[in-house]
Enzyme design. Structure first.
Site, PDB file in Angstrom:
ATOM      1  N   ARG A  36       0.819  -1.216   0.000  1.00  0.00           N
ATOM      2  CA  ARG A  36       0.000   0.000   0.000  1.00  0.00           C
ATOM      3  C   ARG A  36       0.853   1.265   0.000  1.00  0.00           C
ATOM      4  O   ARG A  36       0.457   2.298  -0.565  1.00  0.00           O
ATOM      5  CB  ARG A  36      -0.941  -0.025   1.212  1.00  0.00           C
ATOM      6  CG  ARG A  36      -1.858   1.189   1.358  1.00  0.00           C
ATOM      7  CD  ARG A  36      -2.773   1.023   2.575  1.00  0.00           C
ATOM      8  NE  ARG A  36      -3.421   2.252   2.962  1.00  0.00           N
ATOM      9  CZ  ARG A  36      -4.592   2.679   2.491  1.00  0.00           C
ATOM     10  NH1 ARG A  36      -5.228   1.949   1.592  1.00  0.00           N
ATOM     11  NH2 ARG A  36      -5.126   3.816   2.912  1.00  0.00           N
ATOM     12  N   ILE A  62      -6.747   8.401  -0.802  1.00  0.00           N
ATOM     13  CA  ILE A  62      -6.757   6.949  -0.847  1.00  0.00           C
ATOM     14  C   ILE A  62      -7.573   6.512   0.361  1.00  0.00           C
ATOM     15  O   ILE A  62      -7.375   7.000   1.470  1.00  0.00           O
ATOM     16  CB  ILE A  62      -5.322   6.359  -0.811  1.00  0.00           C
ATOM     17  CG1 ILE A  62      -5.361   4.816  -0.819  1.00  0.00           C
ATOM     18  CG2 ILE A  62      -4.525   6.864   0.371  1.00  0.00           C
ATOM     19  CD1 ILE A  62      -3.969   4.187  -0.945  1.00  0.00           C
ATOM     20  N   SER A  63      -8.540   5.623   0.145  1.00  0.00           N
ATOM     21  CA  SER A  63      -9.489   5.270   1.195  1.00  0.00           C
ATOM     22  C   SER A  63      -8.834   4.512   2.340  1.00  0.00           C
ATOM     23  O   SER A  63      -7.804   3.859   2.176  1.00  0.00           O
ATOM     24  CB  SER A  63     -10.628   4.425   0.615  1.00  0.00           C
ATOM     25  OG  SER A  63     -11.401   5.157  -0.294  1.00  0.00           O
ATOM     26  N   GLN A  64      -9.476   4.582   3.492  1.00  0.00           N
ATOM     27  CA  GLN A  64      -9.101   3.792   4.666  1.00  0.00           C
ATOM     28  C   GLN A  64      -9.023   2.313   4.263  1.00  0.00           C
ATOM     29  O   GLN A  64      -9.902   1.812   3.555  1.00  0.00           O
ATOM     30  CB  GLN A  64     -10.164   4.009   5.732  1.00  0.00           C
ATOM     31  CG  GLN A  64     -10.044   3.174   6.978  1.00  0.00           C
ATOM     32  CD  GLN A  64     -11.291   3.309   7.850  1.00  0.00           C
ATOM     33  OE1 GLN A  64     -12.315   3.803   7.379  1.00  0.00           O
ATOM     34  NE2 GLN A  64     -11.210   2.865   9.074  1.00  0.00           N
ATOM     35  N   PRO A  65      -7.985   1.578   4.688  1.00  0.00           N
ATOM     36  CA  PRO A  65      -7.854   0.170   4.293  1.00  0.00           C
ATOM     37  C   PRO A  65      -9.094  -0.666   4.564  1.00  0.00           C
ATOM     38  O   PRO A  65      -9.483  -1.503   3.738  1.00  0.00           O
ATOM     39  CB  PRO A  65      -6.658  -0.310   5.117  1.00  0.00           C
ATOM     40  CG  PRO A  65      -5.844   0.919   5.352  1.00  0.00           C
ATOM     41  CD  PRO A  65      -6.832   2.033   5.500  1.00  0.00           C
TER      42      PRO A  65
END
Length: 220
Positions: A36, A62-65
């Site tokens: 990531r 970038i979105s939260q995992p």
């Protein structure tokens, strides 16, 4: 493939994702394997595995995992599926999908972000993922139908062209609602009928385009 942050990546999967109920082994494996930190700006790499979204430039994130994992699990991607993503961002979600599907097409509205996504995807060898700079709300009719469609930006409603490009039996996952808060909704096509169910509340950057929010809608 980069071996940096391996421990942090594995802890991300165990503590942030599996512990919250995501159980699809293919999704967990993809997120455990994909670096990531290569999808965030260099100055933020130490924070890449934190439990939060991160800025990637041009007002995008970038979105939260955990949200990436949830949306991917809800999409139920099979190894022979063709997937359409609306909103490439840095390419991380598309790269995860590329590990699960036969082919992924990703549309990014901002040309400079599309370039970033292509560069990041090349770093990880995601050869089955294709990024197109275009209006995502129109989809890609020339490449339809798609077995799965994912929208990674908040939309007031799902653009009709995307429903039109969804294969019979296909799934579409989207954050639907207002500018500040949306609900993650899973749609499934069954012949001419679209059925849906809601997962829960989320918050995404807005989907801008002919069938999404207009730029003027976002002015306070």
């Amino acid at each position: 493939m980069s071996e940096e942050f391996t421990h942090e990546r594995h802890q991300m999967v165990e503590r942030q994702i599996r512990a919250r109920g995501v159980s699809d082994t293919r999704v967990l494996s993809a997120m455990r394997d994909l670096p990531r930190h290569l999808f965030v700006p260099p100055g933020l790499r130490a924070a890449a595995y934190g439990d939060h979204p991160l800025p990637i430039g041009s007002g995008q994130t970038i979105s939260q995992p955990y949200i990436v994992a949830v949306m991917t699990e809800l999409l139920e991607v099979g190894p022979e599926d063709r997937v359409l993503e609306i909103g490439s961002g840095s390419g991380y979600q598309a790269a995860i999908l590329g590990k699960l599907a036969r082919e992924v097409w990703s549309i990014e509205r901002l040309p400079e972000i599309a370039v970033m996504a292509r560069q990041n995807l090349a770093k990880v060898g995601a050869e089955n993922v294709h990024v197109v700079a275009a209006n995502g709300t129109l989809g890609l009719p020339d490449h339809a139908p798609f077995d799965a469609i994912i929208i990674t930006a908040g939309t007031p409603s799902v653009p009709q062209p995307l429903f039109d490009q969804l294969a019979d039996g296909g799934r579409l996952v989207a954050p639907v609602g207002g500018r500040e808060l949306q609900f993650l909704v899973v749609y499934t096509r069954q012949g001419d009928e679209i059925i849906h169910r809601s997962w829960g509340a989320v918050c995404f950057v807005p989907l801008i385009g002919r069938h999404g929010w207009e730029e003027r809608d976002l002015v306070l």
